[in-house]
Design a protein around this motif. Structure first.
Motif, PDB file in Angstrom:
ATOM      1  N   VAL A 216     -10.611  70.220   1.789  1.00 33.37           N
ATOM      2  CA  VAL A 216     -11.302  68.936   1.696  1.00 33.37           C
ATOM      3  C   VAL A 216     -11.510  68.423   3.114  1.00 33.37           C
ATOM      4  N   VAL A 217     -12.767  68.148   3.444  1.00 38.14           N
ATOM      5  CA  VAL A 217     -13.141  67.791   4.809  1.00 38.14           C
ATOM      6  C   VAL A 217     -13.856  66.445   4.810  1.00 38.14           C
ATOM      7  N   SER A 218     -13.506  65.601   5.768  1.00 40.13           N
ATOM      8  CA  SER A 218     -14.166  64.307   5.954  1.00 40.13           C
ATOM      9  C   SER A 218     -14.497  64.137   7.427  1.00 40.13           C
ATOM     10  N   ASP A 219     -15.774  63.872   7.722  1.00 41.75           N
ATOM     11  CA  ASP A 219     -16.219  63.722   9.116  1.00 41.75           C
ATOM     12  C   ASP A 219     -15.788  64.911   9.971  1.00 41.75           C
ATOM     13  N   ASP A 220     -15.971  66.097   9.423  1.00 43.84           N
ATOM     14  CA  ASP A 220     -15.674  67.362  10.119  1.00 43.84           C
ATOM     15  C   ASP A 220     -14.191  67.584  10.392  1.00 43.84           C
ATOM     16  N   VAL A 221     -13.332  66.780   9.795  1.00 38.96           N
ATOM     17  CA  VAL A 221     -11.891  66.922   9.996  1.00 38.96           C
ATOM     18  C   VAL A 221     -11.230  67.273   8.665  1.00 38.96           C
ATOM     19  N   LEU A 222     -10.373  68.291   8.684  1.00 33.60           N
ATOM     20  CA  LEU A 222      -9.638  68.675   7.476  1.00 33.60           C
ATOM     21  C   LEU A 222      -8.677  67.565   7.078  1.00 33.60           C
ATOM     22  N   CYS A 223      -8.775  67.132   5.834  1.00 32.29           N
ATOM     23  CA  CYS A 223      -7.874  66.070   5.383  1.00 32.29           C
ATOM     24  C   CYS A 223      -7.048  66.473   4.169  1.00 32.29           C
ATOM     25  N   GLY A 224      -7.232  67.689   3.660  1.00 33.61           N
ATOM     26  CA  GLY A 224      -6.441  68.123   2.516  1.00 33.61           C
ATOM     27  C   GLY A 224      -6.990  69.395   1.912  1.00 33.61           C
ATOM     28  N   ILE A 225      -6.429  69.766   0.782  1.00 31.73           N
ATOM     29  CA  ILE A 225      -6.905  70.913   0.018  1.00 31.73           C
ATOM     30  C   ILE A 225      -6.756  70.558  -1.452  1.00 31.73           C
ATOM     31  N   ILE A 226      -7.748  70.932  -2.256  1.00 31.80           N
ATOM     32  CA  ILE A 226      -7.696  70.687  -3.697  1.00 31.80           C
ATOM     33  C   ILE A 226      -7.650  72.050  -4.394  1.00 31.80           C
ATOM     34  N   THR A 227      -6.738  72.209  -5.328  1.00 33.90           N
ATOM     35  CA  THR A 227      -6.571  73.488  -6.011  1.00 33.90           C
ATOM     36  C   THR A 227      -6.844  73.345  -7.500  1.00 33.90           C
ATOM     37  N   ALA A 228      -7.049  74.485  -8.138  1.00 36.05           N
ATOM     38  CA  ALA A 228      -7.217  74.479  -9.593  1.00 36.05           C
ATOM     39  C   ALA A 228      -5.972  73.913 -10.263  1.00 36.05           C
ATOM     40  N   THR A 229      -4.810  74.163  -9.675  1.00 43.11           N
ATOM     41  CA  THR A 229      -3.568  73.629 -10.224  1.00 43.11           C
ATOM     42  C   THR A 229      -3.529  72.106 -10.125  1.00 43.11           C
ATOM     43  N   ASP A 230      -4.017  71.539  -9.019  1.00 38.92           N
ATOM     44  CA  ASP A 230      -4.073  70.077  -8.886  1.00 38.92           C
ATOM     45  C   ASP A 230      -4.892  69.461 -10.018  1.00 38.92           C
ATOM     46  N   ILE A 231      -6.035  70.084 -10.306  1.00 45.24           N
ATOM     47  CA  ILE A 231      -6.914  69.556 -11.354  1.00 45.24           C
ATOM     48  C   ILE A 231      -6.269  69.743 -12.722  1.00 45.24           C
ATOM     49  N   MET A 232      -5.640  70.895 -12.948  1.00 40.66           N
ATOM     50  CA  MET A 232      -4.944  71.119 -14.211  1.00 40.66           C
ATOM     51  C   MET A 232      -3.807  70.114 -14.397  1.00 40.66           C
ATOM     52  N   ASN A 233      -3.072  69.840 -13.322  1.00 42.05           N
ATOM     53  CA  ASN A 233      -1.956  68.894 -13.407  1.00 42.05           C
ATOM     54  C   ASN A 233      -2.411  67.470 -13.710  1.00 42.05           C
ATOM     55  N   TYR A 234      -3.631  67.166 -13.367  1.00 42.32           N
ATOM     56  CA  TYR A 234      -4.241  65.873 -13.705  1.00 42.32           C
ATOM     57  C   TYR A 234      -4.197  65.669 -15.215  1.00 42.32           C
ATOM     58  N   LEU A 235      -4.416  66.767 -15.943  1.00 44.57           N
ATOM     59  CA  LEU A 235      -4.322  66.724 -17.398  1.00 44.57           C
ATOM     60  C   LEU A 235      -2.873  66.850 -17.854  1.00 44.57           C
ATOM     61  N   GLY A 236      -2.135  67.771 -17.243  1.00 37.77           N
ATOM     62  CA  GLY A 236      -0.777  68.058 -17.691  1.00 37.77           C
ATOM     63  C   GLY A 236       0.217  66.939 -17.471  1.00 37.77           C
ATOM     64  N   LYS A 237      -0.005  66.121 -16.456  1.00 34.85           N
ATOM     65  CA  LYS A 237       0.909  65.007 -16.172  1.00 34.85           C
ATOM     66  C   LYS A 237       0.508  63.715 -16.871  1.00 34.85           C
TER      67      LYS A 237
END
Length: 313
Positions: A216-237
């Motif tokens: 995940v990039v904002s203004d050409d600077v790395l600010c994070g990473i989003i994974t399939a597990t993160d999205i799955m956990n959105y449902l699982g939690k």
């Protein structure tokens, strides 16, 4: 021109270059011959499974609670393997691909109804498997040359005995030191997401390009990473249910991904030795590391890349 500006331009150039990893099939057998032995010595034996009739939401809760990226599906009585569901299947179902038809067509957009359907609706029923007498080299062949990240192990009757993954193979190979650096093996053709990108857009990009994570990039600077597990956990939690106003999938998939990103960001640098990077990824239990220079993203290195590099050396 300032040195930082030069590095930024180099980073931009790298990200536009074709990837470096199209090297053809790996001659794995000669490289891993000394590791030959029964696959069960390297595999996870006590595998949690669920039957095909398990509701999707229940399976996602199990995967989230246990920290699994995949969940084998087997008959409750015999243990006969019937399929597998992965975090990629879940984000496909949540709006990323054709499995979303279960929501959009069968249930006319009613997400609450769809998540109570049985796993047989979204699972992968036809699997590549290994016999319980196979060697670790057989697992490497499947993982690298057939692009499968986790391989179930079955006996002659088709009963599940264990599972071996990219991470298991990397544990075996990371005991050896290497002369290679991250820069030599990293993928420089990196697709990225923006913090305000909705879950639906990111899920679709992951499914379309068969990615399991996006920096995940904002203004050409790395600010994070989003994974399939993160999205799955959105449902699982259960966070999904806080967003459900009408019960419609649109309530769920419009959330910006910045709300789902983990606060922990583990990165590496181009000059780092791949052995050290592999050890750190194993310690952190993560599947990939963004590669940065002066906060700018210049590549991505994954478990797959590391396994392939160790074998090719």
């Amino acid at each position: 021109m300032h040195q930082n500006d030069q590095k930024k331009k180099q980073a931009d150039k790298l990200l536009k270059m074709p990837g470096k990893l199209h090297r053809g099939p790996v001659n794995f057998k000669s490289r891993i011959a000394e590791q030959d032995g029964e696959i069960m010595a390297y595999a996870t034996r006590d595998v949690i499974t669920v039957p095909q009739t398990t509701p999707i939401i229940q399976a996602v809760e199990v995967m989230t609670r246990e920290g699994f990226r995949r969940l084998p599906i087997a008959d409750a009585g015999s243990g006969k393997l019937r399929g597998i569901v992965t975090n990629s299947d879940i984000i496909n179902f949540m709006g990323g691909g054709d499995k979303y038809n279960l929501v959009s067509v069968k249930h006319k957009g009613n997400f609450l109804a769809a998540i109570n359907e049985s796993l047989r609706e979204i699972m992968t029923p036809y699997l590549i498997t290994l016999s319980d007498g196979a060697h670790i080299a057989d697992a490497v062949d499947i993982i690298l040359n057939r692009n499968v990240s986790g391989v179930p192990i079955v006996d002659t009757d088709g009963n599940l005995k264990g599972i071996v993954t990219e991470r298991d193979v990397m544990k075996v190979l990371a005991t050896e030191h290497s002369t290679q650096t991250v820069e030599e093996i990293m993928n420089t053709s990196v697709r990225v997401a923006r913090p305000d990108s909705p879950v639906s857009e990111v899920s679709s990009k992951m499914v379309r390009h068969q990615f399991r994570r996006l920096p995940v990039v904002s203004d050409d600077v790395l600010c994070g990473i989003i994974t399939a597990t993160d999205i799955m956990n959105y449902l699982g939690k259960g966070q999904v249910f806080e967003k459900l106003v009408t019960g419609d999938a649109g309530d769920v998939m419009g959330l910006p991904i910045r709300a789902l990103m983990s606060g922990d960001l583990h990165t590496t640098t181009p000059e780092k030795n791949i052995h050290d990077t592999a050890v750190e990824m194993l310690r952190q239990r993560i599947g990939a590391m963004p590669v940065i220079e002066d906060s700018h993203l210049v590549g991505l290195v994954t478990e797959y890349d590391l396994v392939k590099a160790f074998l090719e050396e």
